[in-house]
Design an enzyme around this catalytic site. Sequence first.
Site, PDB file in Angstrom:
ATOM      1  CG  MET A  29      -1.894  -7.180  10.800  1.00 57.54           C
ATOM      2  SD  MET A  29      -0.300  -6.842  10.086  1.00 57.54           S
ATOM      3  CE  MET A  29      -0.721  -6.519   8.407  1.00 57.54           C
TER       4      MET A  29
ATOM      5  CG  HIS B 193      -4.264 -47.033  -7.304  1.00 59.54           C
ATOM      6  ND1 HIS B 193      -5.576 -47.178  -7.691  1.00 59.54           N
ATOM      7  CD2 HIS B 193      -3.517 -47.586  -8.280  1.00 59.54           C
ATOM      8  CE1 HIS B 193      -5.615 -47.828  -8.836  1.00 59.54           C
ATOM      9  NE2 HIS B 193      -4.374 -48.091  -9.216  1.00 59.54           N
TER      10      HIS B 193
ATOM     11  CE  LYS C 264      -3.134  -0.172   2.911  1.00 59.23           C
ATOM     12  NZ  LYS C 264      -4.325  -0.145   3.748  1.00 59.23           N
TER      13      LYS C 264
ATOM     14  NE  ARG D  90      -5.994  -4.690  -3.326  1.00 60.02           N
ATOM     15  CZ  ARG D  90      -6.404  -4.824  -2.084  1.00 60.02           C
ATOM     16  NH1 ARG D  90      -5.523  -4.972  -1.113  1.00 60.02           N
ATOM     17  NH2 ARG D  90      -7.686  -4.782  -1.790  1.00 60.02           N
TER      18      ARG D  90
ATOM     19  N   GLY E 271      -7.699  -7.911   6.377  1.00 64.99           N
ATOM     20  CA  GLY E 271      -8.456  -8.064   7.624  1.00 64.99           C
ATOM     21  C   GLY E 271      -7.664  -8.633   8.770  1.00 64.99           C
TER      22      GLY E 271
ATOM     23  CB  SER F 118      13.324 -41.473 -16.139  1.00 64.21           C
ATOM     24  OG  SER F 118      12.077 -40.874 -15.914  1.00 64.21           O
TER      25      SER F 118
ATOM     26  CB  CYS G 186       8.480 -39.945 -15.317  1.00 61.23           C
ATOM     27  SG  CYS G 186       9.138 -41.310 -14.384  1.00 61.23           S
TER      28      CYS G 186
ATOM     29  N   GLY H 207      12.078 -40.873 -10.790  1.00 61.25           N
ATOM     30  CA  GLY H 207      10.745 -41.235 -10.306  1.00 61.25           C
ATOM     31  C   GLY H 207      10.589 -40.586  -8.942  1.00 61.25           C
ATOM     32  CB  THR H 208      10.222 -37.038  -8.039  1.00 61.62           C
ATOM     33  OG1 THR H 208       9.132 -36.803  -8.936  1.00 61.62           O
ATOM     34  CG2 THR H 208      11.513 -36.590  -8.692  1.00 61.62           C
ATOM     35  CG  ASN H 209       5.224 -39.988  -7.618  1.00 60.32           C
ATOM     36  OD1 ASN H 209       5.383 -38.783  -7.667  1.00 60.32           O
ATOM     37  ND2 ASN H 209       4.357 -40.624  -8.370  1.00 60.32           N
TER      38      ASN H 209
ATOM     39  NE  ARG I  98      -6.300   3.437   5.263  1.00 60.31           N
ATOM     40  CZ  ARG I  98      -7.619   3.397   4.982  1.00 60.31           C
ATOM     41  NH1 ARG I  98      -8.266   2.259   4.928  1.00 60.31           N
ATOM     42  NH2 ARG I  98      -8.258   4.515   4.740  1.00 60.31           N
TER      43      ARG I  98
ATOM     44  CE1 TYR J 132      11.380 -37.700 -19.552  1.00 63.22           C
ATOM     45  CE2 TYR J 132      13.462 -37.741 -20.748  1.00 63.22           C
ATOM     46  CZ  TYR J 132      12.528 -38.375 -19.941  1.00 63.22           C
ATOM     47  OH  TYR J 132      12.728 -39.667 -19.512  1.00 63.22           O
TER      48      TYR J 132
END
Lengths: 899, 899
Positions: free
Chosen positions: B113, B476, B33, B360, B111, B785, B852, B787-789, B102, B872
């Site tokens: 502060m 899953h 602001k 803004r 809202g 590749s 992937c 497999g980040t899970n 303000r 990729y």
Amino acid sequence: MGEEHTAPERYVFSFGAGVADGSAEMADFLGGKGANLAEMSALGLSVPPGFTLTTEVCRHFSQHRVVPDGVERQVRDAMNRLEETTGRHFGAGHNSLLLSVRSGARASMPGMMDTILNLGLNDSAVEALAEETGDGRFAWDSYRRFIQMYSDTVLRLDLEFFEEIIEEERERLGRDSDAEMTAGDWKAVVTRYLAFVEEELGEPFPQDVETQLRGAIRAVLGSWMNPRAIAFRALHGLQDQDGTAVTIQAMVFGNRDDRSATGVCFTREPNTGVKTLYGEYLPRAQGEDVVSGMRTPLPLSSGQASGHGVDNADRSMQVVFPNVYDELKCVSERLEAHYGDMQDIEFTVESGKLYILQTRTAKRSAGAALRIAVEMAEADLITRNDALLRIDPLSLVSLLHASIDPDAERDHIASGLPAAPGAASGQIVFSPDEAADLAERGKKIILVRTETSPEDIHGMSAAEGILTTRGGTTSHAAVVARGMGKPCVSGAGTLRVDYDAKTLSTMGRTFDEGDTITIDGTTGEVFAGAIAMRKPQLSDDFRTILEWADATRRMKVRTNIDVASDAELARDFGAEGIGLCRTEHMFFGDERILAMRHLVLAETDNDRESALLTLLPSQRRDFVELFEQMAGLPVTIRLLDPPFHEFLPHTEEEMRETADALGVPVEKIEFRAETLRETNPMLGHRGVRVAISYPAIPEMQVRAIFEAAIEAGQRTGRPVKPEIMLPLVGLQREVDFVREIIDRVARDVMKETGQSVEYTVGILIELPRAAVRASLIAQSCDFFSFGTNDLTQTVFGISRDDAAQFLETYRQAGIVEANPFITLDVEGVGELINMACVNGRAVQPELLTGICGEHAGDPKSIEFCEEAGLDYVSCSPFRVPIARLAAAQAALRVKNGAS
Amino acid sequence: MGEEHTAPERYVFSFGAGVADGSAEMADFLGGKGANLAEMSALGLSVPPGFTLTTEVCRHFSQHRVVPDGVERQVRDAMNRLEETTGRHFGAGHNSLLLSVRSGARASMPGMMDTILNLGLNDSAVEALAEETGDGRFAWDSYRRFIQMYSDTVLRLDLEFFEEIIEEERERLGRDSDAEMTAGDWKAVVTRYLAFVEEELGEPFPQDVETQLRGAIRAVLGSWMNPRAIAFRALHGLQDQDGTAVTIQAMVFGNRDDRSATGVCFTREPNTGVKTLYGEYLPRAQGEDVVSGMRTPLPLSSGQASGHGVDNADRSMQVVFPNVYDELKCVSERLEAHYGDMQDIEFTVESGKLYILQTRTAKRSAGAALRIAVEMAEADLITRNDALLRIDPLSLVSLLHASIDPDAERDHIASGLPAAPGAASGQIVFSPDEAADLAERGKKIILVRTETSPEDIHGMSAAEGILTTRGGTTSHAAVVARGMGKPCVSGAGTLRVDYDAKTLSTMGRTFDEGDTITIDGTTGEVFAGAIAMRKPQLSDDFRTILEWADATRRMKVRTNIDVASDAELARDFGAEGIGLCRTEHMFFGDERILAMRHLVLAETDNDRESALLTLLPSQRRDFVELFEQMAGLPVTIRLLDPPFHEFLPHTEEEMRETADALGVPVEKIEFRAETLRETNPMLGHRGVRVAISYPAIPEMQVRAIFEAAIEAGQRTGRPVKPEIMLPLVGLQREVDFVREIIDRVARDVMKETGQSVEYTVGILIELPRAAVRASLIAQSCDFFSFGTNDLTQTVFGISRDDAAQFLETYRQAGIVEANPFITLDVEGVGELINMACVNGRAVQPELLTGICGEHAGDPKSIEFCEEAGLDYVSCSPFRVPIARLAAAQAALRVKNGAS
């Protein structure tokens, strides 16, 4: 292109007549046998002369199926020298030079590769040999043995046919045994052998001795890559590319006449290490007669009767061949002094003349090894460091536990995994409760389960030993049993437990509860009935070696315990502190488990706190006892680690009991168990995650620790400095969160008591993330302890509970060399440990580092810990002596490697 | 010590009357602001003058509870300037300067502060104000508002008492609403307010305006650390140490007279992006009247009726205040052009004069964002790169899926996790088989399960959407639904599925099978009944932005698929290849699952091979279809990954059916299921471990791949170059073992067909060990590749199936900022990815690298991939457009960061 201008490589090394081209240092190149023959020859001992083809020849042959250029010429030269030395001629008919052709790799591979004896015999040489020796029987027997061996190893004919021919001839001639066969009998056998070979191959048995020699060398080289040799190497961690040497040596005949013999001698008694000429021999025999077991060998010394029958003392070599015996004794003393270690010597006596065929470091019992090492060091024959390096730390296991008497009869019923060493006999009991009951009434019990869980602890503790049909060497049963020092066989998959019928069955045999069995946790075997045992032997030599080890090692050795009562034993074994006190095991006692279940079932913070209030006094009592026991030595306490569901009852009956005791409906317990069920509990809501979800739990534990530290410190007069350890940390903020609780409770307790307590806070590194982020996490830590069991699980992505299925396949396929749960995976897990240490110390130079996984009791892994510069290893109490010695060896090796 | 000699730090920045000390760039320092007020002031816009205290003041105050030295003096100076600019005097009685105070942080915290208006009024100033304005009602109302706000925020008195006083007075005076209150009425209220404050505090309400100002500044500074502000920041990832600025500004009154008003305007229509003055205003009102919703605001433009009632068009600002409207339009255009983006402007009109209070960047719908970005770039107001960077890639999700009409009525019954975006209505069905049946008969179905497993695929594929009561956003159900582009709500834990009774119940409500529900996978909500939907909107702007993105990005975008039929959709979305084809899903078809179960139950190699022979033709067909579809684009095929037990039937009924179909006793299936049971299946016998245990399986799959590659290559005329990927690799020897099989089968197929096929072999990096040992493993690989899970699971030691319980606790406690399964953990997992890339490329410069895991569709994670230099990203089809844009943004950001 330019090869012809360079000096040709040397592939052949001669020895004999007091000189040798090689020496004992060249085992990589000449094999163990070739190198020692050269060494003994140079020492002037009576060794049949010969020469050795280097392992390089084998490497070349394995790759190209031909020997390298130049080998044939070098062999020819060596043969010329050999003919000169022996005064005999190869393929000469009269005065013919006969040869043995043997393999010999760097490491011994007994019986794995081919050997050919009596090479150089043919139709004319055999007649000449008969004439020269005046012993046609000896000559024809030697020839038929040669044909047999050559046909087998070089011509690849089936030995069975040759055995059949002998059988038929013996029957035809009416001879009961080979001993009755005459010269003519053997000649008839030879005639049939030669006819059979010609018929099978379409050409006659080679009469040309050069052809024989070339064929034999090729066959021995080829045998390096035969399937059983490959399998043997895979099993023993030996490398295919090492290759074998080939030793060609003039034959000497222990079966030539009555003044001939063959035998094996040890420079000391291998079970006790007492210095004496010990061994056995066979008069008028060749080496393979001793090995085949067809004839019973006789003792060397007359005092050495055991196992050979008292009546054989008169037939000992000392009595029968006193001169040879004295000469052998001389040689034996010389060799032991020369090599600085107990030797295992093969010899042959030909017509009264002693020949030494081989010497090597002798195998010995663990007790003997200790005695020899101490004696030799005290006699200044070797240094104390040599003595320390000479003991296999793992061999100490057999001295710490009872073992089955090697001479006792046994009725083998199954094999499992050697999960915890030692042997025990007892009655089969399936229920931990009953095991505890019966043990109290003085019965000896073997607890038999499909697998164990933390709530079986009281039964395991009451039993003599534990047998499970599932799980590996790092299963719950195995880890707990090792901690307790109790024998355990795990994963005996051919056994079937039927809890309802209360039976244990294997193929065709069924054992009922109450039947006695014996388990050998050192080998993994299970036997029916009770078997005679040998007690553990903790000799003075044992203590001496460990004292020397203590003076040598850099790393401290601590121990892992579950309950305070383990601490005394661990201190007896020399533990210098507790590296891991697993507090959850304190909650499995009969009354406590109820309070714990109350906690797990609690639905409100109030409810949880009332359960924790019940647990606080017993936790405090445990810690007081532990701190008193350790009297100021460092104690690392791990905060509660397992997921909540491990504390819930499993069977319907137990659920009902618990419901009654806690006054809740059984459905509530079932429902809670269902909510807490996890797909992968190893990666679930456990460790520091529990502390963060329920901060009241670490608050209670930390309060108990500090109150106990003050109480115990006052009683013993030695201030307690607790080390509080957070399990399964991956993030710095986890440490900060719990550390804030610890600091607050510590302040409170100190304010309440007016006493101050020094303490440290650290983490168990069990997750790759903690290792990767060590430079951040170390800012919030005083110590790192590597929990290598779980770290191995997460780095490899292998659940140790489920690994048995494929790890064995992996080992057989050569994909892994060792079980990574037993020997630390230095390349993967080790790399992360190094990373964590380097990065952690960079921000926190005072960081204390240690390891408390199962690997902390494994000598190879301990060597890695020394290299990584860890401050201590912490293993189960019974592994402490092993770790003390292994840490000393590691310190010596690293120092040697670095200098 | 030396501080007094250095230039004092600047804490206060003035603005107003066409000049300003600060600018829009200083938001970190002046808050959003304060910075924009300075900027607008410098632009010469009509901004009420004032000054801003920097965030540094707040940081100091939070730490020390006092403002820094020098602030008071700088405030005094700024007040002097302000008095000069306004020609008014603070605390003067007549012509008194009134202020607003303000907060304003860098990021908006609406809202959260405190704000204080009309500061500077006291008993004398209010009288003067009444006199000056000739409006006693306005003056006394302003005073009572000030007392109320000040008592609340500075004096910490409960607002309820003040509300009570008004109530009582209104009743006593017989007024129905505040609007009926007269000057005298408000004066009476003020008298009671002042008495109440004095009674409560024991001292009078501060009449000294300097005291008022100091108190207000302290209160606003203090409100930065109030609990709700802290919680808000934790929730939105904002930092406590940022601090807030405080802006003190001359009051302007939108409620002064009939020529006064207040309002909010957008420079464009926020739902469509169409350029028009859009917004609402309230005549004779202050800002909080608009916010409170007590009065209904009116439209700005007369054409802008929607939502404001048609009859209100005549009361629009355009009609009522035409001059102000025109001026606002001018300002609006200037601000949009100046900031180069759509603005959201707050304004007040005081007696006909327009004041701009704040501007803004405006929030807008995803569709509007695209239109604005494209229009502005095409008008050369911004660059194409700016346009690309301005779109939140995740916002595209709402355009790709149906969404619930925001104006529709809804009956909320539960909330779960937003597992797969989009909304759908349909009948509840619990069984996948029934779902498939009913869908075939044209019914719209929501498949409701506790959790799903691979054998439910046909039911999921037939359903409009999926609802589960367990599991997280990477369960899953979630992963498969996202792949299929179907909405999914997972882990709706307050719902209870009873499969036997066929009911879905929540607190007090029960739904039967066949009842209609609606799920919103974008928000995780579940509603009763059907709800009106909006269709997906793929506009030209959407396509334009993605074309620009394609021209900008460096990384390729591939897709993950389960069955060949997914490939077409993925290509439509712009996928440039397949980064992960999960072959196991091909085995869950009705006939194939039987052959697969036959395989799993096989006890001999023969048996296994006959099952594989049945599977070969269907695998080949799948691959032919896939290769044809992808017409020469790269295709990465992962060999069989799941553990065997996933293919076995789970329920007793299915077991019986399978037993009948395969002609084996049901006990055999039960026994096999028991043997295959794993404690931690995630870390079990799966991935490349299955290929090594049963080499016949990769042999079959590889044969199918090569036969299909040749067939499809011939049909399409584009040679297929398959990329074969091994899952769960940890050791180089695993790769070598399977690579040998691949090479051999490839040779065989090429020899049989006389055709040659180029191919590559690589691995999924899912285990820390593979990352740590990348320099070795890369020697055997053509590509990595990530497999980040699974890599996240192993690096963190967190099972994603079990993580929901504690990850939420962790987020709330601030231990993790984001769910590591959604946004890649750059510090831990990312570190290992970097390590693998660097070490892998060092030995294999041609190494292809990609990701992937689910993270490949997450913009923040994609930025990491760009930094790591991956070739990729490969995500589920519906994420491809998001990844294309995110990859372009990442390329721009990395380039900017590097330049």
